[in-house]
Design an enzyme around this catalytic site. Sequence first.
Site, PDB file in Angstrom:
ATOM      1  N   SER B 157      42.467  34.326  47.893  1.00  0.00           N
ATOM      2  CA  SER B 157      41.591  33.165  47.717  1.00  0.00           C
ATOM      3  C   SER B 157      41.801  32.175  48.870  1.00  0.00           C
ATOM      4  CB  SER B 157      41.889  32.538  46.355  1.00  0.00           C
ATOM      5  OG  SER B 157      40.937  31.585  46.028  1.00  0.00           O
ATOM      6  N   ASP B 322      34.452  39.652  40.867  1.00  0.00           N
ATOM      7  CA  ASP B 322      34.737  38.306  41.381  1.00  0.00           C
ATOM      8  C   ASP B 322      33.418  37.662  41.817  1.00  0.00           C
ATOM      9  OD1 ASP B 322      35.564  36.035  42.692  1.00  0.00           O
ATOM     10  OD2 ASP B 322      37.021  37.037  43.989  1.00  0.00           O
ATOM     11  N   HIS B 355      37.715  36.592  39.640  1.00  0.00           N
ATOM     12  CA  HIS B 355      38.486  36.153  40.801  1.00  0.00           C
ATOM     13  C   HIS B 355      39.996  36.307  40.573  1.00  0.00           C
ATOM     14  CE1 HIS B 355      39.193  34.020  44.498  1.00  0.00           C
ATOM     15  NE2 HIS B 355      39.835  33.035  43.906  1.00  0.00           N
TER      16      HIS B 355
END
Lengths: 201, 380
Positions: B157, B322, B355
């Site tokens: 991320s 995601d 995610h």
Amino acid sequence: MQELRPELRIIADWIAPASRVLDLGCGDGTLLAYLRDHQQVSGYGLEIDPDKVADAIDNSVNVIQTDLDRGLNDFETGAFDYVVMSQTLQAVHYPDRLLEEMLRVGREGIITFPNFGHWYCRLQLLRGRMPVTPSLPNTWYNTPNIHLCTLRDFEALCAEKDFHILERTVVDHAHRTSLPMRLLPNLMGEVALYRFQRRAR
Amino acid sequence: MPKTIPADSVGLVTPQSLHFDSPLELDCKRSLPAYDLVYETYGELNAEHSNAVLICHALSGDHHAAGYHSMEDSKPGWWETCIGPGKPIDTNRFFVVCPNNLGGCKGSTGPMSLNPEKNKPYGPDFPIVTVKDWVRSQARLADALEIEQWAAVIGGSLGGMQAMQWSIDYPERLQHAVVIAAAPKLSAQNIGFNEVARQAIMSDPDFHKGHYYEHDVIPRRGLMLARMLGHITYLSDEAMRAKFGRELREGKLNFGFDVEFQVESYLRYQGQSFVEKFDANTYLLMTKALDYFDPAADYDNNLARALQRAKADFLLIAFTSDWRFAPERSREIVKALLHSKKNVSYAEIEAHHGHDAFLMPIRNYMDVFHRYMERINTGQ
């Protein structure tokens, strides 16, 4: 020294040292690893199967997980010397478009596919059944092969697209060649290998 | 609480801290005269200093990536699934360094730290820091630890964005960049979610324009809402459906606005527990760092040109479910790397977790990650 399966051996011999190669359906990356180690070739492999992607990573090959039916939009025109596709053409949704794409991103294309015109296929069709052969082992209802063709079909498509065939080899499923295969390739050859490029305009 | 430490854990760890005296110039044209970075390390640095790996944390992460601080800890570090003996980031081979980013609230200099000019906490006066600033501060940490070149810089991320920025800003200082569940820059939708989170915090009456420390309160409701919203974006529809469905806490509708569905209870719990351990000003800063991240901006908005500078080999990983940083976003990075002829591999992992998948022990993910890390040459 890595052992290369005979079909890949023939392909490797067609590829000039130090060139850039894109391998469509690269599997575990054997060909690219071999070309890197023995012919200073660099490039990328595309593969859809997650376990084969992991295997290719193990081989320290550049591998991009993707579906070939998405096309080759991620690659720039003329980025490669060769675009290789081994035993995959018959499994993609738009073989004609992919062949075009191969020659957009690469100078030359190298392709191998099972010959549907082989006498044993023809014999089984004459008997009224879909062929199941050593190079086409799947049943009709459970096969990834949705676009089978013969040598003549492929060459007709090349003519239509103005592709120039530079080299052709036909072999049996053990990748041996013989005189009958050379004389009657579309009848006697089980696997076809072609190297082709766009005809100069 | 772990009665015994699992064999594949780095075990008990103690955070360390370094003080930096020379001013750090920031992208916002301000500078931090001095600052502290708190960090953890796992494994042993080899004699050649060639086996060091930098872990960059995400929005609400910190330096505690693996192991336990004490036997009383209920949970290990945030990336315990990936760091430890025999794990993808194998501490038998690698010396792992994970700092808390500047602007953080877990020990590195941030809004809660004392502002030397005013003799009170920085609060909202803490300068806005960017991913590039973080990378610059991490490079100084590397200098201090005598690590000339990282074997790999790794992050998921926002952490993946730092790994990318490293490859551009310090091309000589890393061999590999592992960029997981990231994006080349935020989309309008991403920024929109961040803005709602910020508004939730800033409109809380207890926010006091960021000076809430002086009022002895915290913008509890705002931070909680921000986290609840964030949490939804970390999960996929499928994962939430599987986890909660429409299950009712009391088995019946009560025709009121109290918690009725399990998912409401879960989100409130997540929000409330987050408030106890995270600072609202830091949350604001971290979301801004995300919004501002755009490495191509310095190179005519051409990401391939930005990455042209990179010398590292890249591994990119994305997860099918995601939707915060969808696989398409990772593919934008892959495409830029292909155009600049970099060594890159890309795996798109089938996962339903959304995610958050980058924190999960998904078989194919662990396999790809592990095998990539195994091939990294540490010079031994």
